[in-house]
Design a protein around this motif. Structure first.
Motif, PDB file in Angstrom:
ATOM      1  N   CYS A 259       0.856  -1.180   0.000  1.00 38.21           N
ATOM      2  CA  CYS A 259       0.000   0.000   0.000  1.00 38.21           C
ATOM      3  C   CYS A 259       0.897   1.237   0.000  1.00 38.21           C
ATOM      4  CB  CYS A 259      -0.902   0.002   1.229  1.00 38.21           C
ATOM      5  SG  CYS A 259       0.012   0.239   2.758  1.00 38.21           S
ATOM      6  N   HIS A 267       0.530  -6.424   1.794  1.00 34.30           N
ATOM      7  CA  HIS A 267      -0.772  -6.847   2.323  1.00 34.30           C
ATOM      8  C   HIS A 267      -1.282  -8.049   1.523  1.00 34.30           C
ATOM      9  CE1 HIS A 267      -1.824  -3.631   5.127  1.00 34.30           C
ATOM     10  NE2 HIS A 267      -1.340  -2.746   4.284  1.00 34.30           N
ATOM     11  N   CYS A 323       0.874  -1.975   9.784  1.00 34.12           N
ATOM     12  CA  CYS A 323       0.695  -0.873   8.838  1.00 34.12           C
ATOM     13  C   CYS A 323      -0.342   0.114   9.374  1.00 34.12           C
ATOM     14  CB  CYS A 323       0.244  -1.423   7.495  1.00 34.12           C
ATOM     15  SG  CYS A 323       0.254  -0.160   6.206  1.00 34.12           S
ATOM     16  N   CYS A 325      -2.254   2.026   7.376  1.00 44.72           N
ATOM     17  CA  CYS A 325      -3.189   2.438   6.317  1.00 44.72           C
ATOM     18  C   CYS A 325      -4.640   2.149   6.647  1.00 44.72           C
ATOM     19  CB  CYS A 325      -2.820   1.757   4.998  1.00 44.72           C
ATOM     20  SG  CYS A 325      -3.181  -0.006   4.971  1.00 44.72           S
ATOM     21  N   ARG A 327      -6.040  -0.855   6.599  1.00 47.99           N
ATOM     22  CA  ARG A 327      -6.493  -2.162   6.098  1.00 47.99           C
ATOM     23  C   ARG A 327      -6.370  -3.193   7.219  1.00 47.99           C
ATOM     24  NH1 ARG A 327      -4.127   0.165   1.889  1.00 47.99           N
ATOM     25  NH2 ARG A 327      -5.350   0.294  -0.028  1.00 47.99           N
TER      26      ARG A 327
HETATM   27 ZN   LIG Z   1      -1.059  -0.697   4.507  1.00 49.63          ZN
END
Ligand SMILES: [Zn+2]
Length: 448
Positions: A259, A267, A323, A325, A327
């Motif tokens: 990502c 991912h 992470c 992000c 997700r």
């Molecule tokens: Zn990510």
């Protein structure tokens, strides 16, 4: 409304327990479909004493037998060309592809139906969108469009997103560089090795990539896309961000992606596949943070359902919280780390080609390299790293060579690896999977 960073906001941010439930439902569905349509799978399930109705959720996954490349190959050999693997009649097929067969083995033959192909394109959209690519992008594909599945799926994923696709199937490297420049491509899809080759060609042609139009590179086909030093080298030469992706002809063409946050891993597209990590010897699953073999169950292929396919890829899974992000898809730390069978045994020492690459790529003076193995005096294994020096770096080379040899010795205990210079242009360049190990030993792994 602000644009979503996710291609599929609903599934990419599902709570883990809901994701598990979704995977369980899809697992039951793929097992039922495999049992129904594919004699190959029914045979495997019967041998393991498991019936589809016993598979109701993810907790039942471990009841199911592994699928191996050997078994698939064997059924294909017995009843060519496809074996009794197909779960749908041949008439459903719209695509024929084969594995790349880099190890000289007969390739596996793979068929996809219309629905399967849509699924493959959809999976790529997760990766492209997730790395910030949008409909206005012009995406250049540096690959040959042959029977190897390579970036085929990515091509269709881009069309689905509305990007302009720039194919370059039959072109020379020189022609490709010119096309990237002429069309002001904003994204380039290539293997890590070929991304470097294109950059070299651009330099020779006086094309300034660093200040050019390309802003993103999508890498696939080799584990090197996640090796930090290789990635830095590519990013530096292109003046662009590079993201790793990985797939496998047998399963679909993308299972994981980086990502935009790039936390040092890829991912896993967990609403489309189940990825397990097992100890390759015992077959037992290993936990987060432990290296093992990835085993994949894919939900989207109708013609060739795959259940617990042993990929022989080495990975380390880490939780999604690594992470930022948002997700909820877990990651593979450092992407694919190599192959279970990649390890070289040299005078009793284990040598992983990826580890050698990670060290060599720290040295910008090295343009291309090869790990060369020979047998000396008929009994003793010798290993050397052969390097082509990057033009303009000749003066530094003696020092670089010394440091590189020291770095290799420090990283690979018990083995001194000489670094030797190779004539410019003498080492092979690759468009697809690079083969940087030249093993000319009489007996591989013998002689201590
Ligand atoms: Zn990510």
């Amino acid at each position: 409304m602000a644009e979503s960073p996710y291609w599929n906001p609903k599934t990419e941010t599902l709570a883990r327990e809901d994701l598990r439930r979704l995977q369980g439902l899809r697992l039951a569905e793929v097992v039922a479909r495999a049992w129904q349509g594919s004699p190959f799978h029914r045979r495997l399930f019967e041998q393991a004493g498991v019936k589809p109705e016993q598979v109701r959720g993810l907790d039942d996954l471990e009841r199911l037998p592994f699928t191996t490349r050997e078994a698939w190959m064997e059924c294909q050999r017995r009843t060519p060309p496809f074996g009794d693997m197909l779960a749908l009649p041949l008439e459903h097929a719209v695509r024929y592809h084969t594995t790349s067969g880099t190890t000289g083995r007969t390739p596996l033959r793979v068929l996809d139906g219309r629905v399967d192909w849509k699924w493959i394109a959809e999976c790529w959209c997760y990766g492209f969108h997730g790395f910030g690519i949008r409909a206005h992008d012009r995406v250049f594909f540096a690959f040959s469009y042959g029977t190897f599945i390579g970036f085929w799926g990515a091509h269709y994923g881009c069309e689905k997103m509305g990007c302009l696709v720039l194919p370059s199937g039959n072109m020379t490297t020189e022609g490709r560089v010119a096309l990237i420049d002429d069309m002001q491509a904003t994204v380039v899809c290539a293997t890590p090795t070929y991304a470097l080759r294109l950059a070299q060609e651009a330099r020779e042609r006086g094309v300034d990539l660093v200040n050019g139009s390309v802003k993103r590179l999508i890498l696939s086909g080799e584990p090197a896309g996640s090796i930090p030093a290789t990635k830095r080298l590519i990013e530096g030469q292109w003046g662009a961000k590079a993201a790793d992706t990985a797939g496998m002809t047998e399963i679909g063409t993308i299972m994981m992606f980086e990502c935009e946050q790039q936390p040092g891993g890829t991912h896993i597209i967990e609403d489309q596949v189940i990825e397990e990590v097992i100890d390759p010897d015992s077959g037992r699953s290993v936990g987060y943070g432990e290296q093992g073999e990835r085993v994949v169950t894919s939900f989207g292929r109708g013609m060739i359902p795959l259940v617990r396919y042993r990929t022989r890829d080495l990975v380390v899974k880490v939780p999604h919280t690594r992470c930022t992000c948002g997700r909820t898809f877990d990651l593979y730390d450092g992407g694919i780390l190599g192959r279970v069978d990649d390890m070289l045994l040299v005078r009793g020492t284990n040598v992983y080609p990826r580890a050698v690459e990670a060290i060599v790529r720290e040295h910008a003076a090295v343009d291309e390299f090869q790990i060369h193995l020979t047998t000396v005096d008929g009994i003793r294994d010798e290993i050397a790293v052969r390097c082509e020096v990057r033009p303009g770096h000749e003066a530094q080379w003696p020092k670089v060579r010394e440091r590189l040899a020291a770095d290799l010795a420090a990283a690979i205990e018990g083995l001194s690896i000489p670094v030797v210079e190779a004539a410019r242009g003498s080492l092979p360049r690759f468009e697809l999977k690079a083969k940087r190990v030249k093993d000319e030993r009489v007996v591989k792994g013998a002689g201590r």
